[in-house]
Design a protein around this motif. Structure first.
Motif, PDB file in Angstrom:
ATOM      1  N   ALA A 345       0.805  -1.213   0.000  1.00 58.60           N
ATOM      2  CA  ALA A 345       0.000   0.000   0.000  1.00 58.60           C
ATOM      3  C   ALA A 345       0.842   1.269   0.000  1.00 58.60           C
ATOM      4  O   ALA A 345       0.602   2.167  -0.814  1.00 58.60           O
ATOM      5  N   PRO A 346       1.851   1.421   0.890  1.00 58.08           N
ATOM      6  CA  PRO A 346       2.619   2.668   0.857  1.00 58.08           C
ATOM      7  C   PRO A 346       3.336   2.878  -0.468  1.00 58.08           C
ATOM      8  O   PRO A 346       3.430   4.009  -0.952  1.00 58.08           O
ATOM      9  N   ILE A 347       3.847   1.811  -1.072  1.00 59.61           N
ATOM     10  CA  ILE A 347       4.521   1.945  -2.362  1.00 59.61           C
ATOM     11  C   ILE A 347       3.539   2.426  -3.422  1.00 59.61           C
ATOM     12  O   ILE A 347       3.824   3.353  -4.193  1.00 59.61           O
ATOM     13  N   LEU A 348       2.363   1.830  -3.456  1.00 57.82           N
ATOM     14  CA  LEU A 348       1.394   2.170  -4.494  1.00 57.82           C
ATOM     15  C   LEU A 348       0.794   3.549  -4.282  1.00 57.82           C
ATOM     16  O   LEU A 348       0.570   4.299  -5.242  1.00 57.82           O
ATOM     17  N   TYR A 349       0.521   3.906  -3.042  1.00 56.32           N
ATOM     18  CA  TYR A 349       0.004   5.246  -2.781  1.00 56.32           C
ATOM     19  C   TYR A 349       1.020   6.309  -3.185  1.00 56.32           C
ATOM     20  O   TYR A 349       0.675   7.319  -3.808  1.00 56.32           O
ATOM     21  N   ASN A 350       2.270   6.114  -2.821  1.00 59.80           N
ATOM     22  CA  ASN A 350       3.299   7.081  -3.201  1.00 59.80           C
ATOM     23  C   ASN A 350       3.470   7.130  -4.710  1.00 59.80           C
ATOM     24  O   ASN A 350       3.673   8.195  -5.285  1.00 59.80           O
ATOM     25  N   ALA A 351       3.394   5.976  -5.366  1.00 60.05           N
ATOM     26  CA  ALA A 351       3.533   5.945  -6.823  1.00 60.05           C
ATOM     27  C   ALA A 351       2.423   6.736  -7.498  1.00 60.05           C
ATOM     28  O   ALA A 351       2.650   7.397  -8.527  1.00 60.05           O
ATOM     29  N   SER A 352       1.214   6.705  -6.928  1.00 63.79           N
ATOM     30  CA  SER A 352       0.098   7.411  -7.562  1.00 63.79           C
ATOM     31  C   SER A 352       0.334   8.914  -7.617  1.00 63.79           C
ATOM     32  O   SER A 352      -0.151   9.586  -8.532  1.00 63.79           O
ATOM     33  N   THR A 353       1.078   9.464  -6.667  1.00 59.31           N
ATOM     34  CA  THR A 353       1.320  10.906  -6.649  1.00 59.31           C
ATOM     35  C   THR A 353       2.323  11.329  -7.715  1.00 59.31           C
ATOM     36  O   THR A 353       2.497  12.526  -7.945  1.00 59.31           O
ATOM     37  N   ARG A 354       2.983  10.359  -8.357  1.00 63.09           N
ATOM     38  CA  ARG A 354       3.961  10.691  -9.397  1.00 63.09           C
ATOM     39  C   ARG A 354       3.381  10.556 -10.801  1.00 63.09           C
ATOM     40  O   ARG A 354       4.100  10.735 -11.787  1.00 63.09           O
ATOM     41  N   VAL A 355       2.099  10.228 -10.907  1.00 62.54           N
ATOM     42  CA  VAL A 355       1.465  10.130 -12.227  1.00 62.54           C
ATOM     43  C   VAL A 355       1.305  11.543 -12.794  1.00 62.54           C
ATOM     44  O   VAL A 355       0.734  12.409 -12.129  1.00 62.54           O
ATOM     45  N   PRO A 356       1.802  11.786 -14.000  1.00 63.50           N
ATOM     46  CA  PRO A 356       1.694  13.134 -14.582  1.00 63.50           C
ATOM     47  C   PRO A 356       0.244  13.550 -14.804  1.00 63.50           C
ATOM     48  O   PRO A 356      -0.640  12.719 -15.022  1.00 63.50           O
ATOM     49  N   GLY A 357       0.007  14.846 -14.701  1.00 60.74           N
ATOM     50  CA  GLY A 357      -1.292  15.401 -15.040  1.00 60.74           C
ATOM     51  C   GLY A 357      -2.300  15.437 -13.915  1.00 60.74           C
ATOM     52  O   GLY A 357      -3.488  15.660 -14.167  1.00 60.74           O
ATOM     53  N   THR A 358      -1.856  15.212 -12.681  1.00 59.27           N
ATOM     54  CA  THR A 358      -2.779  15.265 -11.549  1.00 59.27           C
ATOM     55  C   THR A 358      -2.066  15.847 -10.342  1.00 59.27           C
ATOM     56  O   THR A 358      -0.835  15.770 -10.243  1.00 59.27           O
ATOM     57  N   THR A 359      -2.827  16.447  -9.442  1.00 58.51           N
ATOM     58  CA  THR A 359      -2.238  16.937  -8.207  1.00 58.51           C
ATOM     59  C   THR A 359      -2.136  15.800  -7.206  1.00 58.51           C
ATOM     60  O   THR A 359      -2.799  14.769  -7.332  1.00 58.51           O
ATOM     61  N   ARG A 360      -1.320  15.998  -6.194  1.00 59.37           N
ATOM     62  CA  ARG A 360      -1.163  14.990  -5.153  1.00 59.37           C
ATOM     63  C   ARG A 360      -2.501  14.695  -4.480  1.00 59.37           C
ATOM     64  O   ARG A 360      -2.861  13.536  -4.277  1.00 59.37           O
ATOM     65  N   ALA A 361      -3.247  15.740  -4.142  1.00 58.43           N
ATOM     66  CA  ALA A 361      -4.520  15.539  -3.440  1.00 58.43           C
ATOM     67  C   ALA A 361      -5.511  14.752  -4.286  1.00 58.43           C
ATOM     68  O   ALA A 361      -6.171  13.831  -3.803  1.00 58.43           O
ATOM     69  N   ALA A 362      -5.617  15.109  -5.582  1.00 58.10           N
ATOM     70  CA  ALA A 362      -6.569  14.421  -6.450  1.00 58.10           C
ATOM     71  C   ALA A 362      -6.171  12.964  -6.655  1.00 58.10           C
ATOM     72  O   ALA A 362      -7.029  12.071  -6.677  1.00 58.10           O
ATOM     73  N   ALA A 363      -4.868  12.711  -6.813  1.00 63.01           N
ATOM     74  CA  ALA A 363      -4.396  11.332  -7.008  1.00 63.01           C
ATOM     75  C   ALA A 363      -4.708  10.478  -5.791  1.00 63.01           C
ATOM     76  O   ALA A 363      -5.210   9.351  -5.908  1.00 63.01           O
ATOM     77  N   ILE A 364      -4.421  11.002  -4.603  1.00 63.30           N
ATOM     78  CA  ILE A 364      -4.664  10.242  -3.381  1.00 63.30           C
ATOM     79  C   ILE A 364      -6.160  10.000  -3.179  1.00 63.30           C
ATOM     80  O   ILE A 364      -6.582   8.901  -2.814  1.00 63.30           O
ATOM     81  N   ALA A 365      -6.975  11.020  -3.438  1.00 56.28           N
ATOM     82  CA  ALA A 365      -8.422  10.844  -3.274  1.00 56.28           C
ATOM     83  C   ALA A 365      -8.944   9.742  -4.183  1.00 56.28           C
ATOM     84  O   ALA A 365      -9.767   8.915  -3.779  1.00 56.28           O
ATOM     85  N   ALA A 366      -8.446   9.693  -5.419  1.00 55.94           N
ATOM     86  CA  ALA A 366      -8.934   8.710  -6.384  1.00 55.94           C
ATOM     87  C   ALA A 366      -8.516   7.293  -6.013  1.00 55.94           C
ATOM     88  O   ALA A 366      -9.350   6.397  -5.882  1.00 55.94           O
ATOM     89  N   VAL A 367      -7.214   7.073  -5.838  1.00 56.60           N
ATOM     90  CA  VAL A 367      -6.750   5.700  -5.610  1.00 56.60           C
ATOM     91  C   VAL A 367      -7.122   5.200  -4.222  1.00 56.60           C
ATOM     92  O   VAL A 367      -7.319   3.996  -4.021  1.00 56.60           O
ATOM     93  N   THR A 368      -7.246   6.097  -3.245  1.00 51.83           N
ATOM     94  CA  THR A 368      -7.653   5.676  -1.911  1.00 51.83           C
ATOM     95  C   THR A 368      -9.085   5.170  -1.917  1.00 51.83           C
ATOM     96  O   THR A 368      -9.406   4.169  -1.279  1.00 51.83           O
ATOM     97  N   SER A 369      -9.958   5.839  -2.646  1.00 51.32           N
ATOM     98  CA  SER A 369     -11.342   5.397  -2.724  1.00 51.32           C
ATOM     99  C   SER A 369     -11.431   4.013  -3.347  1.00 51.32           C
ATOM    100  O   SER A 369     -12.159   3.143  -2.865  1.00 51.32           O
ATOM    101  N   VAL A 370     -10.672   3.783  -4.413  1.00 51.97           N
ATOM    102  CA  VAL A 370     -10.669   2.464  -5.052  1.00 51.97           C
ATOM    103  C   VAL A 370     -10.058   1.424  -4.111  1.00 51.97           C
ATOM    104  O   VAL A 370     -10.589   0.330  -3.926  1.00 51.97           O
ATOM    105  N   GLY A 371      -8.915   1.765  -3.501  1.00 50.36           N
ATOM    106  CA  GLY A 371      -8.247   0.827  -2.607  1.00 50.36           C
ATOM    107  C   GLY A 371      -9.058   0.487  -1.385  1.00 50.36           C
ATOM    108  O   GLY A 371      -9.139  -0.679  -0.973  1.00 50.36           O
TER     109      GLY A 371
END
Length: 415
Positions: A345-371
């Protein structure tokens, strides 16, 4: 506000990488000593959530026996808890905004402790199910509140603290499982155990909450000085969706271990319940150790390598547990599974914040809801499969999820 699962250590938040204010690093450092009470307070609350999860996992067989449940009916209980948690997630931000973090945390703890205390006291399943809805809702609200407090502390301290906090959760889970095993050995009635732990947690959190922060820093974007967008759910796409599905797999496997591991040992391996509880303790203890060491490992080795190795280790260990049906293999295997899943989980959550084209907050909100959906829906899925194919075959989901994680390690964006 960032939401992360109680079982996903070091999931970054919108505040985690931002400075708490416009002051200098020296100013931040000068405030660090005043954070000590808040840090100890939030550690205690993470441990309390882990303790409740541990004692609850130990007494899934007690719940089944008390109400005469089959796997399908037990799945209904777990699904009801999941429904309560999801509904709570939708309104948790508003509750916290209206009550404040401290009062919301105490309210959630009181409700959570009360529902745990009453879990084995109801006359029928029909009476018990509404309490499970409230139990799931309270745990979800408590989860959001303490993770929000932890994110604020990480921002104010100027250093990583979330991994340590979630390590406290795992230590609490190990303690809860060990306590349950000991009380079962002493032949304390299960309903008395849950009542005692529920009341203890409600009181302990009420005391610990006195150390929480009075004020919190405003959230900022991961880069630049603009205010971050709210971390509301937006369905992820592209690479972010793929990472969300991997987090779903990780949380499904972890949730299955939390809710079904003790029942597997009692029902399939035929261990007494007090000995079966030690399997849960081994799982949670190994996960705690791995999480406490996780930041060092991630600094030293590539994240993709760690994710692949841990996932393959989990798949092999779970396969051996299910194929052999031996008690000593299961107890050792549970420890290996806990260590193997710990960093997913920590690896994947941190990886999501490095996806281009999104802010850290939006990335975390999206993948956390799915996870989080995986963590909630995984255990009921296991029960449904167990009803049709048997529990041993159903827990093969953990093996499949781990193999998916190992394959998906190639999808991580580079640091």
């Amino acid at each position: 506000m960032s939401l992360d699962s109680p079982h996903s250590p070091a999931a970054p938040s919108a505040t985690a990488s931002s400075t708490p204010c416009s002051g200098s690093a020296a100013q931040t450092a000068s405030t660090a000593p005043s954070l000590a009470p808040a840090l100890w307070s939030i550690r205690a609350q993470f441990a309390a959530l882990g303790l409740i999860s541990g004692i609850w996992g130990v007494h899934i067989p007690s719940l089944k026996a008390q109400y005469g449940l089959g796997e399908a009916a037990l799945s209904l209980v777990l699904l009801t808890m999941a429904l309560g948690a999801v509904l709570s997630l939708l309104g948790a931000g508003r509750v916290i905004a209206r009550l404040g973090l401290r009062r919301a945390t105490v309210l959630a703890a009181l409700l959570m402790g009360a529902m745990l205390a009453l879990a084995l006291q109801w006359p029928t399943l029909g009476w018990m199910l509404p309490s499970m809805l409230l139990f799931g809702a309270a745990m979800s609200l408590f989860d959001v509140a303490i993770n929000t407090e932890g994110s604020a502390l990480e921002s104010l301290a100027g250093r990583a603290v979330m991994s340590n906090l979630h390590g406290s959760f795992s230590l609490g889970g190990m303690t809860g499982a060990a306590l349950g095993a000991l009380l079962l050995r002493w032949q304390w009635p299960p309903e008395l155990q849950l009542a005692g732990v529920g009341l203890l947690i409600a009181g302990a959190v009420g005391l610990a909450a006195r150390g929480m922060l009075e004020q919190h820093p405003p959230e900022a974007a991961a880069e630049g000085g603009h205010e971050a967008e709210p971390a509301r759910f937006v369905w992820p796409r592209g690479q972010l969706l793929l990472l969300g599905l991997l987090i779903f797999a990780a949380m499904s496997a972890e949730g299955a271990m939390y809710d079904w591991s003790v029942l597997y040992l009692t029902q399939e391996v035929l261990l007494p319940q007090d000995q079966a509880a030690l399997g849960y303790a081994a799982f949670a203890g190994a996960m705690a150790v791995a999480r406490l060491l996780g930041d060092r490992l991630r600094d030293r080795y590539p994240e993709a390598l760690l994710l692949r190795a841990g996932s393959l280790l989990t798949a092999v260990a779970m396969s051996l547990v299910l194929l052999t049906g031996l008690a000593w293999v299961a107890l050792l295997g549970y420890a290996v599974i806990g260590a193997g899943l710990a960093l997913s989980a920590p690896i994947l959550y941190n990886a999501s914040t490095r996806v281009p084209g999104t802010t850290r907050a939006a990335a975390i909100a999206a993948v956390t809801s799915v996870g989080y959906s995986g963590f909630l829906l995984g255990p009921p899925l296991i029960g449904t499969l167990a009803q049709g194919f048997g529990l041993s075959w159903a827990l093969g989901v953990v093996v499949l999820a781990s193999l998916l994680l190992a394959w998906g390690a190639r999808l991580l964006p580079r640091r």
